[in-house]
Design a protein around this motif. Structure first.
Motif, PDB file in Angstrom:
ATOM      1  N   SER A 161     -64.835 -65.818  64.620  1.00 41.67           N
ATOM      2  CA  SER A 161     -64.630 -64.469  63.733  1.00 41.67           C
ATOM      3  C   SER A 161     -62.857 -64.868  63.740  1.00 41.67           C
ATOM      4  O   SER A 161     -62.435 -65.632  65.453  1.00 41.67           O
ATOM      5  N   ASP A 162     -62.303 -64.162  63.370  1.00 40.88           N
ATOM      6  CA  ASP A 162     -61.004 -64.090  62.420  1.00 40.88           C
ATOM      7  C   ASP A 162     -60.283 -66.172  62.974  1.00 40.88           C
ATOM      8  O   ASP A 162     -59.099 -66.436  63.672  1.00 40.88           O
ATOM      9  N   GLU A 164     -58.968 -68.120  60.482  1.00 43.06           N
ATOM     10  CA  GLU A 164     -58.483 -68.634  59.352  1.00 43.06           C
ATOM     11  C   GLU A 164     -57.762 -69.665  59.534  1.00 43.06           C
ATOM     12  O   GLU A 164     -57.633 -70.615  58.840  1.00 43.06           O
ATOM     13  N   LYS A 171     -58.900 -69.029  53.738  1.00 37.85           N
ATOM     14  CA  LYS A 171     -60.147 -67.972  53.138  1.00 37.85           C
ATOM     15  C   LYS A 171     -61.341 -68.457  53.001  1.00 37.85           C
ATOM     16  O   LYS A 171     -62.481 -67.952  52.867  1.00 37.85           O
ATOM     17  N   THR A 172     -61.565 -69.830  53.659  1.00 32.46           N
ATOM     18  CA  THR A 172     -62.611 -70.347  53.601  1.00 32.46           C
ATOM     19  C   THR A 172     -63.324 -69.939  54.467  1.00 32.46           C
ATOM     20  O   THR A 172     -64.798 -69.532  54.674  1.00 32.46           O
ATOM     21  N   MET A 173     -62.860 -68.931  55.636  1.00 32.28           N
ATOM     22  CA  MET A 173     -63.218 -68.058  56.832  1.00 32.28           C
ATOM     23  C   MET A 173     -64.242 -67.461  56.278  1.00 32.28           C
ATOM     24  O   MET A 173     -65.283 -67.261  56.976  1.00 32.28           O
ATOM     25  N   ASP A 174     -64.353 -66.771  54.500  1.00 33.85           N
ATOM     26  CA  ASP A 174     -64.654 -65.552  54.615  1.00 33.85           C
ATOM     27  C   ASP A 174     -66.617 -65.749  54.077  1.00 33.85           C
ATOM     28  O   ASP A 174     -67.076 -65.620  53.534  1.00 33.85           O
ATOM     29  N   TYR A 175     -66.583 -67.525  53.672  1.00 30.54           N
ATOM     30  CA  TYR A 175     -67.906 -68.141  53.270  1.00 30.54           C
ATOM     31  C   TYR A 175     -68.732 -68.928  54.394  1.00 30.54           C
ATOM     32  O   TYR A 175     -70.008 -69.503  53.805  1.00 30.54           O
TER      33      TYR A 175
END
Length: 189
Positions: A161-162, A164, A171-175
């Motif tokens: 988590s967190d 990035e 923004k890859t962290m969102d996927y």
């Protein structure tokens, strides 16, 4: 001077044996190369991650049903070592090399990638272990990123988590999804 056929054959074989060179052995996919260190104590070098499969990874079988647990769940330190790589139906890939002994993370390297070219990479030297009973927690030495590892039945989960700052683009962290390793079939999804 005449040399018989047998003598000529023997001389030819000796010459071929002297000229032959042994081809280097190729490591199997998913196995560390012989030159790679087998433990983190070996000079602290990074090990190569297993290769991403070129076919989709099959889902793991459902865990067996268990009855209602009696009493409190036992708290025991996590003990697991695995190397795995997977490719899901979205064509996201995950590669992981993890070693945890008695709740202490000895080695961790993971890479997650999306088909759009985004990737997130985590390595143990960038983190400090802050928790270790049943849930292992690693916090980034610089930043807010937190990694958690726990087991539930035959599966071990590596979640983040967190994080990035460890992803390109951020923004890859969102996927990306957590890595789930199944001890029964020795692979991750």
């Amino acid at each position: 001077m005449k040399i018989g056929r047998l003598g000529l054959l023997g001389a030819s074989l000796a010459l071929l044996a002297a000229c032959a060179t042994r081809a280097p052995e190729r490591p199997e996919v998913g196995k560390p190369s012989p030159a790679a260190p087998r433990s983190p104590a070996a000079k602290g070098a990074e090990r190569l991650l297993p290769a991403v499969p070129n076919r989709l990874t099959q889902p793991t079988p459902a865990a067996p049903a268990v009855g209602r647990p009696r009493g409190a769940m036992q708290v025991k330190p996590l003990d697991v070592a695995f190397r795995c790589a997977s490719l899901d139906e979205r064509h996201h890939s995950a590669q992981a090399d993890v070693e945890v002994k008695e709740g202490r993370v000895r080695y961790l390297r993971a890479r997650l990638a999306t088909p759009q070219g985004g990737a997130c990479e985590f390595a143990l030297p960038d983190f400090l272990q802050t928790q270790r009973p049943s849930v292992v927690e690693l916090k980034a030495r610089n930043g807010r990123c937190t990694l958690h590892m726990w087991e539930q039945g035959p599966k071990v989960t590596l979640a983040y988590s967190d994080c990035e700052q460890y992803c390109t683009p951020s923004k890859t962290m969102d996927y990306i999804l957590p890595i789930l390793y199944d001890r029964r079939v020795k692979r991750c999804n």
